[in-house]
Design an enzyme around this catalytic site. Structure first.
Site, PDB file in Angstrom:
ATOM      1  N   LYS A 227      19.925 -37.391  46.022  1.00 31.07           N
ATOM      2  CA  LYS A 227      20.931 -36.660  46.345  1.00 31.07           C
ATOM      3  C   LYS A 227      20.291 -35.144  46.210  1.00 31.07           C
ATOM      4  O   LYS A 227      19.889 -34.817  45.128  1.00 31.07           O
ATOM      5  CB  LYS A 227      22.201 -36.838  45.409  1.00 31.07           C
ATOM      6  CG  LYS A 227      23.400 -35.882  45.761  1.00 31.07           C
ATOM      7  CD  LYS A 227      24.490 -36.219  44.696  1.00 31.07           C
ATOM      8  CE  LYS A 227      25.787 -35.408  45.184  1.00 31.07           C
ATOM      9  NZ  LYS A 227      26.895 -35.594  44.424  1.00 31.07           N
TER      10      LYS A 227
ATOM     11  N   CYS B 137      28.074 -38.643  47.964  1.00 34.29           N
ATOM     12  CA  CYS B 137      29.368 -38.148  47.643  1.00 34.29           C
ATOM     13  C   CYS B 137      29.442 -36.805  48.240  1.00 34.29           C
ATOM     14  O   CYS B 137      29.815 -36.825  49.516  1.00 34.29           O
ATOM     15  CB  CYS B 137      29.031 -37.725  46.144  1.00 34.29           C
ATOM     16  SG  CYS B 137      30.610 -37.483  45.381  1.00 34.29           S
TER      17      CYS B 137
ATOM     18  N   GLU C   3      28.639 -45.230  45.190  1.00 33.37           N
ATOM     19  CA  GLU C   3      27.861 -44.515  44.449  1.00 33.37           C
ATOM     20  C   GLU C   3      28.082 -44.801  43.137  1.00 33.37           C
ATOM     21  O   GLU C   3      28.848 -45.289  42.433  1.00 33.37           O
ATOM     22  CB  GLU C   3      28.200 -42.974  44.638  1.00 33.37           C
ATOM     23  CG  GLU C   3      27.304 -42.170  43.631  1.00 33.37           C
ATOM     24  CD  GLU C   3      27.996 -40.601  43.610  1.00 33.37           C
ATOM     25  OE1 GLU C   3      27.498 -39.641  43.215  1.00 33.37           O
ATOM     26  OE2 GLU C   3      29.536 -40.449  43.975  1.00 33.37           O
TER      27      GLU C   3
END
Length: 619
Positions: free
Chosen positions: A362, A420, A295
């Site tokens: 995300k 994440c 990330e």
């Protein structure tokens, strides 16, 4: 003194729970501590005198657990006031609310009425208290793992990782079945401890003890069946349908001070070493099928940055490097998606020719760190700008993306890229799996935490996603824990934390199957909700009528004044008097109903006479 003990028990429960969760002492957690962590809390709830007291003590337990197990949130630079401080306050509030629910069965079963506790209804009180405690705690852990403020850390299920046979039930119940068993075990032990001093109370009515024993047997049965189910899964040990070779790059650059140039150059250097490792192998696999950076590897926004990365960095431009390698890449970068005005925290996918294929934004952003509620409001902008120095966050992604990876043998796999802490959310990963995913490819940057416990906590909670759907996951992290996990939640390959390097691994890809959890999702939570609702009706309606009946038995000493404890003492005395004279009272009862008492006397006289001492003991 009792109030001080209550506070101590609450804090002690929080400390045990924090020690059970992966920490600096037990990196993968302690199931033994986890399965007993709620014993002091159960005792606290059972001894509370009001809803407010139960709520405050439960809130204290959750606050202590959160602050001790997630203390590393305070390292999130200027955001610590939100990531640790505000979240700690939030869990205290959540604890106050759920503490009231935990107290309900104790309030309406034990109460202050001693006559009621000796009644025939008392036989079910231990069962009600134990089962409702486990159910409400499970609902609480689901609640804190769902929605905008969701944060599955600090939960009992995080302590269970080492008991792999038990955790396999996640494919049926999700992680909630594990939580329920752990909470149930704590409640059974706690209730057993509390029953010991009250053993004399049940001298004439053994039903509560029998019901408690049956509940304890149910707990052990559930635990045994779960372990047996896990053993079967290990015996089956599903074989992968396909395998892919991956290179995961761990650049380990400090997040707050490293430049984008340093991150890219380090990642390219480690990628070259990984490719060299493949080239030196004495087999047919000369290069990986996929290279995964973590990330936030890139800083410029896609797709606008494509032209820039053809010449940046100068030492070795990124796009030409991918073309030279001839392998597809996944890496974290900002991206403008779905015509949004702001960028998303995204996973971008390049094919082997260096072409930008697509990006996944995300969807579940970190509250107050990646997204700010009402960020457009002038007051919010002013406050955030003055406190943490910024007032804008990421744009949440709107769509799920399924990427296709072609293999050298002409086959292909379809994978998704939870970013994440998205791999910690069962609902989101279930939707990705139902979207067609054969493999989860997670990219993460937890390096800012600078603690081993933070890395292992994230790994542990993400490992349950593989069990829930019997699929695999690879996690490519900035500083760790970079790992490949199989369909049983086992580690296939990993690399050390906080080191710069790469991990070349063969990742198993299993045939897609629809587990019970894949098909029905959080069905267990829905069942618990329905049961909790029906039980609430029972408490408020049925037991209220019962309360009126037993209150009618109380004798009022009007108009004489009484001490506060006199009524309770009189209830004890009245009970003792009734039990000593129960035969006379029963005869009077029969006379009142107009029945003949001679038959009762005759039946009792036919019994064999017992020695006086034995008769006294029996009475």
């Amino acid at each position: 003194m009792m109030q001080i003990l209550q506070v101590f028990y609450s804090i002690f429960s929080g400390i045990i729970t924090a020690l059970a969760i992966p920490n600096e002492l037990f990196l993968l957690g302690s199931p033994l501590l986890g399965i007993i962590a709620l014993i002091p809390l159960f005792v606290v709830i059972s001894r509370s005198k009001s809803f407010a007291e139960a709520g405050l003590l439960t809130g204290l337990q959750l606050f202590v657990t959160h602050m001790l197990s997630s203390y590393w949130l305070g390292r999130f630079k200027d955001f610590a006031i939100f990531t640790l401080g505000a979240s700690g306050v939030a869990y205290f509030v959540f604890g106050f609310v759920f503490g009231n629910y935990l107290f309900l069965p104790f309030r309406y079963t034990d109460g202050k009425n001693k006559l009621k506790s000796y009644s025939i209804y008392a036989s079910s009180y231990p069962v009600q208290q134990i089962l409702s405690f486990a159910a409400i705690w499970t609902i609480y852990e689901w609640f804190r793992s769902t929605g905008f403020l969701a944060y599955p850390w600090g939960t009992l299920v995080m302590s269970a990782y080492r008991w792999n046979l038990l955790t396999q039930i996640a494919s049926v119940t999700g992680t909630w079945g594990i939580t329920f068993i752990f909470a149930l075990f704590s409640a059974v032990l706690a209730k057993g401890i509390l029953l010991i001093p009250d053993a004399t109370k049940y001298e004439y009515n053994k039903a509560p003890i029998k019901m408690y024993a049956q509940t304890a047997a149910l707990c052990m049965t559930l635990l045994s069946v779960s372990v047996f189910f896990g053993a079967i899964q290990y015996l089956i040990n599903p074989k992968p349908e396909k395998t892919i070779n991956v290179s995961m790059i761990q650049h380990n650059c400090p997040p707050w001070v490293s430049s984008q140039k340093d991150i890219i150059n380090t990642s390219i250097e480690q990628t070259e070493k990984a490719l060299e490792d493949y080239a030196n192998r004495e087999n047919s696999v000369q290069k990986p099928d996929l290279v995964v950076w973590n990330e936030s590897s890139l800083g410029y926004s896609f797709p606008r940055a494509l032209q820039r990365y053809k010449t940046y960095p100068k030492e070795k431009p990124l796009i030409p490097f991918i073309q030279e390698v001839g392998v597809p890449f996944v890496m974290g970068a900002p991206a403008y998606l779905d015509n949004a005005e702001n960028t998303s925290n995204a996973a971008v996918y390049f094919d082997k020719d260096g072409n930008f294929v697509d990006a996944y934004g995300k969807i579940h952003l970190v509250p107050f760190a990646e997204v700010i509620p009402y960020a457009d409001h002038p007051l919010v902008k002013k406050f955030m700008g003055s406190v943490v120095g910024f007032s804008n966050g990421w744009q949440p992604g709107q769509n799920y993306k399924l990427f296709t990876l072609p293999l050298e043998n002409g086959d292909s796999i379809k994978f998704t890229t939870p970013i994440c802490f998205e791999d910690a959310f069962s609902d989101l990963c279930r939707r990705l799996y139902l979207f067609g995913s054969e493999l989860f490819v997670n990219i993460t940057n937890d390096s800012w935490s600078e603690t081993k416990s933070a890395e292992y906590q994230h790994f542990v909670i993400s490992s349950y996603r593989t069990i829930e759907h019997r699929t695999s996951m690879l996690r490519s992290c900035t500083s760790g824990y970079s790992v490949v996990i199989d369909s049983l939640g086992r580690v296939v390959a990993d690399m050390p934390l906080f080191t710069t390097g790469y991990l070349n691994a063969e990742v198993p890809v299993y045939k897609r199957t629809m587990t019970t959890y894949s098909r029905f999702g959080n069905w267990m939570i829905y069942v618990l909700f329905v049961l909790a609702f029906l039980y609430s009706i029972y408490l408020f309606v049925i037991l209220q009528k019962e309360k009126k009946y037993y209150n009618a038995l109380q004798i009022e000493f009007d108009p004489l004044p009484r001490e506060p404890d006199e009524e309770e003492e009189f209830a004890e005395f009245l009970y003792s008097f009734i039990m000593k004279n129960k035969e006379k009272i029963y005869k009077e009862f029969l006379k009142m109903k107009g029945k003949d008492t001679s038959s009762t006397t005759k039946k009792r006289s036919t019994k064999k006479k017992q020695p006086k001492e034995e008769l006294n003991e029996e009475n």
